[in-house]
Design a protein around this motif. Structure first.
Motif, PDB file in Angstrom:
ATOM      1  N   HIS A 176      -0.167  12.113  -5.840  1.00 47.61           N
ATOM      2  CA  HIS A 176      -0.204  12.514  -4.424  1.00 47.61           C
ATOM      3  C   HIS A 176      -1.615  12.946  -4.014  1.00 47.61           C
ATOM      4  CE1 HIS A 176       3.964  11.911  -3.593  1.00 47.61           C
ATOM      5  NE2 HIS A 176       4.372  12.817  -4.469  1.00 47.61           N
ATOM      6  N   LEU A 177      -2.331  13.632  -4.909  1.00 46.02           N
ATOM      7  CA  LEU A 177      -3.709  14.015  -4.602  1.00 46.02           C
ATOM      8  C   LEU A 177      -4.589  12.781  -4.427  1.00 46.02           C
ATOM      9  CD1 LEU A 177      -4.153  17.035  -7.037  1.00 46.02           C
ATOM     10  CD2 LEU A 177      -4.232  17.136  -4.536  1.00 46.02           C
ATOM     11  N   VAL A 178      -4.432  11.800  -5.311  1.00 47.50           N
ATOM     12  CA  VAL A 178      -5.230  10.568  -5.192  1.00 47.50           C
ATOM     13  C   VAL A 178      -4.890   9.838  -3.898  1.00 47.50           C
ATOM     14  CG1 VAL A 178      -5.644   8.290  -6.215  1.00 47.50           C
ATOM     15  CG2 VAL A 178      -5.637  10.334  -7.661  1.00 47.50           C
TER      16      VAL A 178
ATOM     17  N   ALA B  11       1.384   4.106 -11.843  1.00 49.52           N
ATOM     18  CA  ALA B  11       0.677   2.999 -11.204  1.00 49.52           C
ATOM     19  C   ALA B  11       0.744   3.250  -9.707  1.00 49.52           C
ATOM     20  CB  ALA B  11       1.335   1.668 -11.547  1.00 49.52           C
ATOM     21  N   PHE B  12      -0.390   3.159  -9.031  1.00 45.22           N
ATOM     22  CA  PHE B  12      -0.473   3.512  -7.611  1.00 45.22           C
ATOM     23  C   PHE B  12      -1.200   2.418  -6.854  1.00 45.22           C
ATOM     24  CE2 PHE B  12      -3.187   5.730  -4.339  1.00 45.22           C
ATOM     25  CZ  PHE B  12      -2.187   5.839  -3.383  1.00 45.22           C
ATOM     26  N   GLN B  13      -0.527   1.867  -5.848  1.00 41.48           N
ATOM     27  CA  GLN B  13      -1.136   0.822  -5.025  1.00 41.48           C
ATOM     28  C   GLN B  13      -1.866   1.473  -3.861  1.00 41.48           C
ATOM     29  OE1 GLN B  13      -0.824  -2.686  -5.827  1.00 41.48           O
ATOM     30  NE2 GLN B  13      -2.637  -2.522  -4.550  1.00 41.48           N
ATOM     31  N   SER B  14      -3.159   1.655  -4.028  1.00 37.15           N
ATOM     32  CA  SER B  14      -3.936   2.383  -3.023  1.00 37.15           C
ATOM     33  C   SER B  14      -4.239   1.545  -1.787  1.00 37.15           C
ATOM     34  CB  SER B  14      -5.251   2.879  -3.637  1.00 37.15           C
ATOM     35  OG  SER B  14      -5.991   1.793  -4.166  1.00 37.15           O
TER      36      SER B  14
ATOM     37  N   GLU C 256       0.831  -1.207   0.000  1.00 35.18           N
ATOM     38  CA  GLU C 256       0.000   0.000   0.000  1.00 35.18           C
ATOM     39  C   GLU C 256       0.866   1.258   0.000  1.00 35.18           C
ATOM     40  OE1 GLU C 256      -3.032   1.846   3.263  1.00 35.18           O
ATOM     41  OE2 GLU C 256      -3.358  -0.249   2.675  1.00 35.18           O
ATOM     42  N   GLY C 257       0.527   2.205  -0.854  1.00 37.38           N
ATOM     43  CA  GLY C 257       1.258   3.456  -0.949  1.00 37.38           C
ATOM     44  C   GLY C 257       2.348   3.468  -2.010  1.00 37.38           C
ATOM     45  N   TRP C 258       2.683   2.314  -2.550  1.00 35.32           N
ATOM     46  CA  TRP C 258       3.727   2.234  -3.586  1.00 35.32           C
ATOM     47  C   TRP C 258       3.254   2.842  -4.901  1.00 35.32           C
ATOM     48  CZ3 TRP C 258       3.357  -0.284  -8.288  1.00 35.32           C
ATOM     49  CH2 TRP C 258       4.544  -0.501  -8.996  1.00 35.32           C
ATOM     50  N   HIS C 259       4.153   3.460  -5.646  1.00 35.67           N
ATOM     51  CA  HIS C 259       3.811   3.927  -6.982  1.00 35.67           C
ATOM     52  C   HIS C 259       5.047   3.924  -7.870  1.00 35.67           C
ATOM     53  CE1 HIS C 259       4.909   7.662  -4.801  1.00 35.67           C
ATOM     54  NE2 HIS C 259       5.379   8.098  -5.969  1.00 35.67           N
TER      55      HIS C 259
ATOM     56  N   ASN D 164      -4.948  -5.232  -7.313  1.00 37.87           N
ATOM     57  CA  ASN D 164      -4.219  -4.605  -8.411  1.00 37.87           C
ATOM     58  C   ASN D 164      -4.120  -3.096  -8.192  1.00 37.87           C
ATOM     59  OD1 ASN D 164      -3.925  -7.052  -9.825  1.00 37.87           O
ATOM     60  ND2 ASN D 164      -5.949  -6.814 -10.749  1.00 37.87           N
ATOM     61  N   PRO D 165      -3.106  -2.459  -8.769  1.00 34.51           N
ATOM     62  CA  PRO D 165      -2.971  -1.011  -8.593  1.00 34.51           C
ATOM     63  C   PRO D 165      -3.966  -0.233  -9.437  1.00 34.51           C
ATOM     64  CG  PRO D 165      -1.299  -1.803 -10.102  1.00 34.51           C
ATOM     65  CD  PRO D 165      -2.009  -3.025  -9.572  1.00 34.51           C
ATOM     66  N   LEU D 166      -4.091   1.041  -9.133  1.00 30.63           N
ATOM     67  CA  LEU D 166      -4.804   1.991  -9.976  1.00 30.63           C
ATOM     68  C   LEU D 166      -3.804   2.668 -10.911  1.00 30.63           C
ATOM     69  CD1 LEU D 166      -6.949   3.670  -7.176  1.00 30.63           C
ATOM     70  CD2 LEU D 166      -7.767   2.025  -8.879  1.00 30.63           C
ATOM     71  N   TYR D 167      -4.309   3.227 -11.990  1.00 32.42           N
ATOM     72  CA  TYR D 167      -3.456   3.943 -12.943  1.00 32.42           C
ATOM     73  C   TYR D 167      -3.909   5.399 -12.971  1.00 32.42           C
ATOM     74  CZ  TYR D 167      -1.831  -0.671 -14.000  1.00 32.42           C
ATOM     75  OH  TYR D 167      -1.288  -1.925 -13.877  1.00 32.42           O
ATOM     76  N   VAL D 168      -3.087   6.250 -12.372  1.00 32.48           N
ATOM     77  CA  VAL D 168      -3.421   7.652 -12.135  1.00 32.48           C
ATOM     78  C   VAL D 168      -2.678   8.515 -13.148  1.00 32.48           C
ATOM     79  CG1 VAL D 168      -3.325   9.543 -10.473  1.00 32.48           C
ATOM     80  CG2 VAL D 168      -3.738   7.200  -9.674  1.00 32.48           C
ATOM     81  N   SER D 169      -3.400   9.413 -13.810  1.00 27.19           N
ATOM     82  CA  SER D 169      -2.729  10.305 -14.753  1.00 27.19           C
ATOM     83  C   SER D 169      -3.364  11.688 -14.730  1.00 27.19           C
ATOM     84  CB  SER D 169      -2.759   9.738 -16.175  1.00 27.19           C
ATOM     85  OG  SER D 169      -4.060   9.493 -16.638  1.00 27.19           O
ATOM     86  N   PRO D 170      -2.555  12.714 -15.052  1.00 32.28           N
ATOM     87  CA  PRO D 170      -3.110  14.062 -15.105  1.00 32.28           C
ATOM     88  C   PRO D 170      -4.124  14.186 -16.221  1.00 32.28           C
ATOM     89  CG  PRO D 170      -0.894  14.023 -16.023  1.00 32.28           C
ATOM     90  CD  PRO D 170      -1.143  12.675 -15.422  1.00 32.28           C
ATOM     91  N   GLY D 171      -5.218  14.891 -15.937  1.00 34.81           N
ATOM     92  CA  GLY D 171      -6.169  15.205 -16.986  1.00 34.81           C
ATOM     93  C   GLY D 171      -5.840  16.559 -17.582  1.00 34.81           C
ATOM     94  N   HIS D 172      -5.879  17.588 -16.757  1.00 35.96           N
ATOM     95  CA  HIS D 172      -5.635  18.955 -17.209  1.00 35.96           C
ATOM     96  C   HIS D 172      -5.239  19.791 -15.999  1.00 35.96           C
ATOM     97  CE1 HIS D 172      -6.038  22.651 -19.463  1.00 35.96           C
ATOM     98  NE2 HIS D 172      -7.123  23.053 -18.843  1.00 35.96           N
TER      99      HIS D 172
END
Length: 265
Positions: A234-236, A204-207, A175-178, A217-225
């Protein structure tokens, strides 16, 4: 909530080439650096309700966005949070014009989501989508497309990886790894946004992870705009509660199911 750049809104009747061309225009307009209007540290589920930003404004309003489906209709749900307080919930039911096509999700779901956002009485400071942002073939996933239309900072949080390559293997992480997701040969360079092997599209972020359960499985976090990739993850992380999904989209998912029930009865 109004559309600042309505010329980018998804339209019915476009060919695939026209949709992909519009996505490239969206990507050219997108900003993948921080232009938030608030301190990222002020975004937290534990933010005191009476806290203020350095500029004296309220704690940022964060909107989680998700959908459920009713045959050929989409039910788009938006839940707006200030800290851990729900301040507004809205939904809209809209006819769908397209089937699901990988890489063109915003043309299926974007219009219905815009219908729901138009019902908001509050203007969110941050939009969190169930879907990709910059992790996309043309760097213009759902979170990027709608973030540019509304010109609001936005983040995509996807459950699967559409394209790109993680720096490290993602299985079984704590948990917390990215780790960064880099552009690969499936990703186009668009405008001033490169897509080389050094380009970080997101993380990739292990929530969440549990010793007593099957591997999460991890989530895949990316900037939108108007959000940098590192800030987005970090926000997620700050918005994660006791579940895999960040709280804004988890609540939007639950509300979508709740609202759907009234149309099925």
């Amino acid at each position: 909530m109004r559309q600042v750049n309505p010329e980018f809104a998804p339209r019915a009747g476009l060919s695939r080439a026209e949709m992909e061309s519009l996505q490239r225009r969206v990507a050219e307009r997108a900003v993948f650096e921080d232009d938030l209007g608030f301190d990222p540290a002020s975004v937290s589920l534990g933010t005191p309700k009476n806290a203020t930003l350095s500029g004296g404004t309220d704690v940022p309003l964060v909107a989680g966005i998700d959908q459920s489906f009713l045959d050929d209709r989409a039910l788009s749900a938006v839940v707006v949070l200030r800290g851990d307080e729900v301040v507004e919930r809205v939904h809209a039911v809209t006819e769908l014009d397209l089937p699901y096509i990988p890489g063109l999700l915003s043309f299926r779901e974007g219009g219905p989501i815009l219908d729901a956002l138009a019902k908001l009485e509050h203007d969110p400071d941050l939009l969190v989508f169930d879907g990709s942002g910059r992790i996309h073939f043309r760097q213009a996933g759902l979170a990027t497309h709608l973030g540019v239309i509304c010109d609001v900072p936005s983040i995509g949080v996807a459950k699967s990886l559409l394209c790109g390559t993680p720096d490290e293997a993602v299985d079984g992480r704590p948990e917390g790894w990215h780790t960064p997701i880099r552009a690969d040969g499936d990703v186009d360079s668009v405008g001033g946004h490169s897509a080389t092997a050094e380009t970080t599209l997101g993380y990739a972020f292990q929530s969440r992870q549990y010793d007593s359960r099957p591997i999460v499985n991890p989530l895949y976090v990316s900037p939108g705009h108007r959000v940098a990739a590192e800030t987005a993850v970090h926000l997620v992380s700050n918005l994660s509660g006791g579940y895999k999904l960040p709280e804004p989209t988890r609540l939007a998912d639950a509300y979508a199911d709740e609202a759907k029930a009234q149309y099925e009865d």
